[in-house]
Design a protein around this motif. Structure first.
Motif, short mmCIF file in Angstrom:
data_model
loop_
_atom_site.label_atom_id
_atom_site.label_comp_id
_atom_site.label_asym_id
_atom_site.label_seq_id
_atom_site.Cartn_x
_atom_site.Cartn_y
_atom_site.Cartn_z
N UNK A 1 66.74 -2.68 51.75
CA UNK A 1 65.06 -2.83 52.21
C UNK A 1 64.25 -1.67 51.31
N UNK A 2 63.02 -2.09 50.99
CA UNK A 2 62.17 -1.29 50.34
C UNK A 2 61.45 -0.21 51.39
N UNK A 3 61.24 0.88 50.88
CA UNK A 3 60.56 1.90 51.59
C UNK A 3 59.26 2.22 50.98
N UNK A 4 58.13 2.01 51.43
CA UNK A 4 56.74 2.34 50.81
C UNK A 4 56.09 3.58 51.72
N UNK B 1 66.24 1.28 46.54
CA UNK B 1 67.77 1.68 46.62
C UNK B 1 67.81 3.27 46.36
N UNK B 2 68.16 3.34 44.89
CA UNK B 2 68.62 5.07 44.71
C UNK B 2 67.35 5.43 43.54
N UNK B 3 66.23 4.55 43.56
CA UNK B 3 65.10 4.78 42.60
C UNK B 3 63.99 4.98 43.33
N UNK B 4 63.08 5.93 43.02
CA UNK B 4 61.88 6.08 43.47
C UNK B 4 60.90 5.86 42.49
N UNK C 1 60.17 15.72 45.60
CA UNK C 1 61.31 15.28 45.00
C UNK C 1 61.16 13.77 44.69
N UNK C 2 60.38 13.15 45.40
CA UNK C 2 60.38 11.66 45.24
C UNK C 2 59.37 11.30 44.36
N UNK C 3 58.15 11.82 44.29
CA UNK C 3 56.88 11.78 43.27
C UNK C 3 56.46 12.97 43.01
N UNK C 4 56.75 13.53 41.95
CA UNK C 4 56.52 14.78 41.23
C UNK C 4 54.96 14.96 40.90
#
Length: 212
Positions: A1-4, A58-61, A45-48
């Motif tokens: 599942x995607x997270x937005x 998954x494991x990428x942002x 940490x997700x979006x510098x």
């Protein structure tokens, strides 16, 4: 599942449109701009870059709205929201997405955040006035492209159209908004009846009345 990671009527709107249009499994996570949550250590940490949106797959942002849109389209090409690899329409897709992101959206950001572009607050009214003209110039280019067309690339809706609707809605307060331009206004009034745009805008509390 995607997270937005999103905020209503922000640059997360175009990815939100795509997630709904393609009927993908996704979770919306509100980033509270009022408390500057996009600058929190956890979010960075997700979006510098400390901006909205961010998509977690998954494991990428992934950050930057246009990049998220391309990623979603390429992960799910069966929905036809990006032209096929090797088609003549594909470079035009990237051309218009780049124009929307690098020209129209960039000009809108200067217009709405003029204090970031001057160290003399007395010049802010001049910046806003100049940006209104530059935004109108960009909208005129898009208006001409839409002459005789259903959508930005022709007969089929693509991610570019959802991205354009997001930006066009942001222009409503300016001197010559998107609805000032004949072909663009007709196109936007048609798009506001699209089921995905109606659903997502209602969920995010965006008033579509001006487009009726």
């Amino acid at each position: 599942m995607y997270k937005l990671y999103y905020y209503p009527n922000n640059a997360s709107l175009a990815p939100h449109f795509l997630l709904h249009q393609m009927e993908l499994g996704y979770e919306l996570l509100l980033v509270d701009k009022a408390s500057n949550a996009q600058k929190s250590s956890e979010y960075l940490k997700l979006n510098p870059a400390g901006r909205i949106p961010t998509l977690v797959d998954g494991n990428i942002a992934i950050f930057e709205s246009s990049a998220i849109c391309v990623h979603l389209c390429e992960q799910h090409p069966e929905h036809g929201l990006i032209p096929q690899l090797g088609s003549k329409e594909r470079p035009l897709f990237f051309q218009w997405l780049a124009y929307l992101n690098n020209t129209l959206q960039a000009e809108l950001m200067v217009r709405y955040y003029p204090h970031r572009h001057t160290n003399d607050e007395s010049t802010i009214p001049n910046i806003i006035a100049a940006q209104d003209d530059r935004i109108a110039d960009a909208l005129a280019v898009i208006n001409e492209q839409l002459k005789g067309k259903q959508y930005l690339l022709g007969d089929n809706i693509t991610a570019c159209d959802f991205f354009l609707f997001m930006l066009a809605e942001w222009t409503l307060p300016i001197k010559k908004p998107s609805l000032h331009f004949e072909h663009l206004a007709t196109y936007l009034k048609r798009l506001c009846d699209h089921s995905t745009i109606r659903f997502v805008c209602e969920l995010e509390g965006i008033d579509l009345t001006p487009f009726k």
